[in-house]
Design a protein around this motif. Structure first.
Motif, PDB file in Angstrom:
ATOM      1  N   ARG A 169      -0.085   9.150 -12.118  1.00 10.87           N
ATOM      2  CA  ARG A 169      -0.011   7.811 -11.274  1.00 10.87           C
ATOM      3  C   ARG A 169       1.359   7.257 -11.845  1.00 10.87           C
ATOM      4  O   ARG A 169       1.971   7.004 -11.050  1.00 10.87           O
ATOM      5  CB  ARG A 169      -1.024   6.944 -11.385  1.00 10.87           C
ATOM      6  CG  ARG A 169      -2.380   7.215 -10.952  1.00 10.87           C
ATOM      7  CD  ARG A 169      -3.280   5.927 -11.238  1.00 10.87           C
ATOM      8  NE  ARG A 169      -2.817   4.960 -10.425  1.00 10.87           N
ATOM      9  CZ  ARG A 169      -2.482   3.592 -10.877  1.00 10.87           C
ATOM     10  NH1 ARG A 169      -3.277   3.521 -12.082  1.00 10.87           N
ATOM     11  NH2 ARG A 169      -2.097   2.678 -10.391  1.00 10.87           N
ATOM     12  N   ASP A 204      -3.151  -5.912  -4.800  1.00 13.16           N
ATOM     13  CA  ASP A 204      -3.843  -4.656  -4.748  1.00 13.16           C
ATOM     14  C   ASP A 204      -4.834  -4.599  -3.510  1.00 13.16           C
ATOM     15  O   ASP A 204      -5.166  -5.633  -3.070  1.00 13.16           O
ATOM     16  CB  ASP A 204      -4.894  -4.830  -6.109  1.00 13.16           C
ATOM     17  CG  ASP A 204      -5.386  -3.191  -6.362  1.00 13.16           C
ATOM     18  OD1 ASP A 204      -6.368  -2.813  -5.583  1.00 13.16           O
ATOM     19  OD2 ASP A 204      -5.138  -2.577  -7.135  1.00 13.16           O
ATOM     20  N   CYS A 205      -5.039  -3.564  -2.915  1.00 11.21           N
ATOM     21  CA  CYS A 205      -5.885  -3.368  -1.840  1.00 11.21           C
ATOM     22  C   CYS A 205      -7.427  -3.738  -2.091  1.00 11.21           C
ATOM     23  O   CYS A 205      -7.906  -4.453  -1.113  1.00 11.21           O
ATOM     24  CB  CYS A 205      -5.987  -1.932  -1.163  1.00 11.21           C
ATOM     25  SG  CYS A 205      -6.478  -1.866   0.530  1.00 11.21           S
ATOM     26  N   ASP A 245      -2.254   0.371  -3.579  1.00 11.43           N
ATOM     27  CA  ASP A 245      -3.053   1.058  -2.765  1.00 11.43           C
ATOM     28  C   ASP A 245      -3.479   0.505  -1.453  1.00 11.43           C
ATOM     29  O   ASP A 245      -4.155   1.204  -0.646  1.00 11.43           O
ATOM     30  CB  ASP A 245      -4.647   1.257  -3.620  1.00 11.43           C
ATOM     31  CG  ASP A 245      -5.013   0.017  -3.990  1.00 11.43           C
ATOM     32  OD1 ASP A 245      -4.543  -1.031  -3.896  1.00 11.43           O
ATOM     33  OD2 ASP A 245      -6.064   0.096  -4.895  1.00 11.43           O
ATOM     34  N   ASP A 262      -2.728   6.088   1.076  1.00 15.61           N
ATOM     35  CA  ASP A 262      -3.688   5.935  -0.280  1.00 15.61           C
ATOM     36  C   ASP A 262      -4.687   6.650   0.340  1.00 15.61           C
ATOM     37  O   ASP A 262      -5.441   6.422   1.323  1.00 15.61           O
ATOM     38  CB  ASP A 262      -3.734   4.667  -0.490  1.00 15.61           C
ATOM     39  CG  ASP A 262      -4.365   4.386  -2.120  1.00 15.61           C
ATOM     40  OD1 ASP A 262      -3.614   4.261  -3.199  1.00 15.61           O
ATOM     41  OD2 ASP A 262      -5.816   4.624  -2.161  1.00 15.61           O
ATOM     42  N   THR A 308      -8.358   3.925   0.504  1.00 17.93           N
ATOM     43  CA  THR A 308      -8.293   2.589   1.279  1.00 17.93           C
ATOM     44  C   THR A 308      -7.951   2.829   2.649  1.00 17.93           C
ATOM     45  O   THR A 308      -7.725   3.903   3.021  1.00 17.93           O
ATOM     46  CB  THR A 308      -7.376   1.730   0.626  1.00 17.93           C
ATOM     47  OG1 THR A 308      -5.865   2.265   0.523  1.00 17.93           O
ATOM     48  CG2 THR A 308      -7.527   1.303  -0.864  1.00 17.93           C
ATOM     49  N   GLY A 333      -3.773  -1.037  -9.218  1.00 16.81           N
ATOM     50  CA  GLY A 333      -4.210   0.225  -8.434  1.00 16.81           C
ATOM     51  C   GLY A 333      -2.882   0.926  -7.528  1.00 16.81           C
ATOM     52  O   GLY A 333      -1.989   0.591  -7.624  1.00 16.81           O
ATOM     53  N   GLY A 334      -3.188   2.191  -6.751  1.00 14.40           N
ATOM     54  CA  GLY A 334      -2.394   2.895  -6.295  1.00 14.40           C
ATOM     55  C   GLY A 334      -2.608   4.286  -6.594  1.00 14.40           C
ATOM     56  O   GLY A 334      -2.282   4.740  -7.590  1.00 14.40           O
ATOM     57  N   TYR A 335      -3.183   5.155  -5.462  1.00 12.83           N
ATOM     58  CA  TYR A 335      -3.680   6.468  -5.771  1.00 12.83           C
ATOM     59  C   TYR A 335      -3.113   7.456  -4.807  1.00 12.83           C
ATOM     60  O   TYR A 335      -3.432   8.703  -5.197  1.00 12.83           O
ATOM     61  CB  TYR A 335      -5.249   6.528  -5.770  1.00 12.83           C
ATOM     62  CG  TYR A 335      -5.990   5.402  -6.620  1.00 12.83           C
ATOM     63  CD1 TYR A 335      -5.722   5.519  -8.064  1.00 12.83           C
ATOM     64  CD2 TYR A 335      -6.157   4.283  -6.282  1.00 12.83           C
ATOM     65  CE1 TYR A 335      -6.095   4.238  -8.866  1.00 12.83           C
ATOM     66  CE2 TYR A 335      -6.575   3.140  -6.982  1.00 12.83           C
ATOM     67  CZ  TYR A 335      -6.495   3.329  -8.314  1.00 12.83           C
ATOM     68  OH  TYR A 335      -7.178   2.158  -9.103  1.00 12.83           O
ATOM     69  N   SER A 336      -2.110   7.047  -4.331  1.00 13.13           N
ATOM     70  CA  SER A 336      -1.231   8.200  -3.422  1.00 13.13           C
ATOM     71  C   SER A 336       0.004   8.659  -4.420  1.00 13.13           C
ATOM     72  O   SER A 336       0.998   8.178  -4.235  1.00 13.13           O
ATOM     73  CB  SER A 336      -0.813   7.708  -2.182  1.00 13.13           C
ATOM     74  OG  SER A 336       0.088   8.687  -1.572  1.00 13.13           O
TER      75      SER A 336
END
Length: 436
Positions: free
Chosen positions: A27, A148-149, A237, A242, A245, A270-273
């Protein structure tokens, strides 16, 4: 106008929930590569710092770790939190104008009592940083804007009774996404009602909708609250790519948001892309915080045709604006309606730790007080065994004499009541006691 911006990186190479889990070291590795390739560290107003190590005293100002810190917390958590404290020090001493802590593991789902990890989070970095700043530098009035989402339910829990912390969360509607909370009627406890502002947005909200919400709800409330510091709990995210989400924000949008918000401190959540979004988002945020041109920031697969927002989303956000600003304006009257005049208020909760599969039942009692945030007493038990049944007493910062006296009485009484552990947290005295 250019600003001196501090960066703190900590990818946590030795920490992952599983080797393929979304919350893993990659990440940040792609972001670090992007920052180097773009030459951001060559700018004389962007400086990189190494993270310090958070201490048990830093954690104990916020959390009750059950049974103790050593059995709950990894070294990576201590360095991640320590990175936020490094960022805070650099800003508070004037070495930089603002700072961005790009650290992991994340933290905004971590609540006041910690029996394990939930939402990939164990320690609440922003809350620990805030109490560190108050303890070391005496700053009182602070705002947190969580982008954050996922709703920052841990931060909400910690700030629920804190009248000096404004917590605003912009997130995907909890009816459609974990953790299933963050609705506008969740507005804070009896001594801090209105300082929790939840802005749930529909799935598929585009850049237009995010910036409308920022400009028309977040910024007016911040202007009215007049914080001494603004912290961006900078989850990423909400991006259209992402994998976990359903929103449609862009890297350019994140840069614009930070340019307008002008946070003193930003903390990665967060953030997962990992490849498609994070390097571009973080580069945009850094440029915006440093007062540099971010207009060229764009993802390789960006298509403006995908940023056409549905009219029903636009209409919903206009209604959310009217509702939120009306609630903010009338928060004193709404508080009297939500919390009838009585000396104590109690709430019962069931909390699920989805990362560690732990169920906690909790009864929280707060002393109603016109002079401070009120002492909080928590009876908590997890399904990890009888040794998890604890009583925790939290005497708030800036406590009045009556709340301090009641809190000390509750701690002494708890020693006789058969709990596995009884905790006392006194923020003004920087005192943390455990009776076992």
């Amino acid at each position: 106008m250019k600003k001196k911006t501090g960066l703190v990186f900590f990818p946590a190479f030795d920490y992952a929930i599983t080797p393929t889990h979304p919350e893993r070291e990659e990440r940040l590795l792609y972001t670090q590569d992007q920052v180097v390739e773009e030459g951001l560290l060559d700018f004389d107003n962007i400086r990189e710092y190494k993270p310090d190590l958070a201490t048990p005293a830093d954690i104990n100002r916020v959390h009750f770790c059950v049974p103790n810190i050593d059995e709950i917390v990894h070294t990576s958590h201590l360095i991640s939190v320590g990175g936020t404290l490094t960022a805070a020090d650099k800003v508070m001493t004037g070495e930089v104008d603002n700072a961005f802590a790009l650290v992991r593991p994340c933290g905004h789902h971590s609540m006041r009592v910690v029996h394990g990890s939930r939402g990939f989070c164990t320690l609440n970095m922003e809350a620990i940083m805030i109490e560190y700043i108050r303890h070391k530098y005496g700053v009182k009035r602070i705002a947190v804007v969580d982008t954050d989402c996922h709703h920052g339910d841990g931060s909400q829990d910690i700030f629920w009774h804190d009248p000096n912390t404004l917590f605003i969360s912009m997130h995907q509607d909890g009816r459609t996404l974990y953790p299933g909370s963050g609705f506008p009627d969740e507005a804070g406890g009896p001594n801090a009602y209105g300082t929790i502002v939840n802005l749930p947005m529909p799935p598929e909200t585009c850049e237009e909708g995010f910036l409308y919400t920022l400009d028309n709800i977040v910024m007016p409330i911040l202007d009215d609250f007049k914080p001494e510091l603004i912290i961006n709990s900078a989850g990423q995210d909400n991006h259209y790519s992402d994998p976990i989400t359903n929103m449609k924000f862009t890297a350019q949008g994140y840069a614009i948001l930070n340019d307008r918000l002008k946070p003193d401190l930003a903390v990665l959540e967060g953030g997962y892309s990992i490849e498609s979004a994070l390097p571009y988002i973080n580069t945009g945020i850094i440029l915006a915080m440093a007062g540099l041109d971010y207009s060229h920031i764009k993802e390789p697969d960006y298509d403006p045709r995908n940023q056409v927002q549905s009219p029903h989303i636009t209409n919903y956000l206009k209604q959310l604006k009217d509702y939120s600003l009306e609630n903010w304006k009338n928060r004193e009257a709404l508080k009297r309606k939500a919390y009838p005049n009585q000396p104590f208020h109690r709430r019962n909760r069931s909390i699920f730790y989805d990362t560690d599969y732990i169920r906690e039942t909790q009864t929280e009692t707060v002393r109603t007080c016109p002079d401070c945030g009120g002492t909080v007493v928590i009876d908590s038990q997890a399904d990890t065994g009888r040794h998890s049944h604890i009583k925790a007493v939290a005497i708030p910062r800036y406590a009045c004499d009556a709340c301090r006296k009641w809190g000390e009485q509750q701690f002494e009484q708890g020693k006789k009541e058969g709990y596995a552990q009884v905790f006392l947290q006194d923020k003004d005295k920087d005192l943390y006691l455990v009776d076992e």
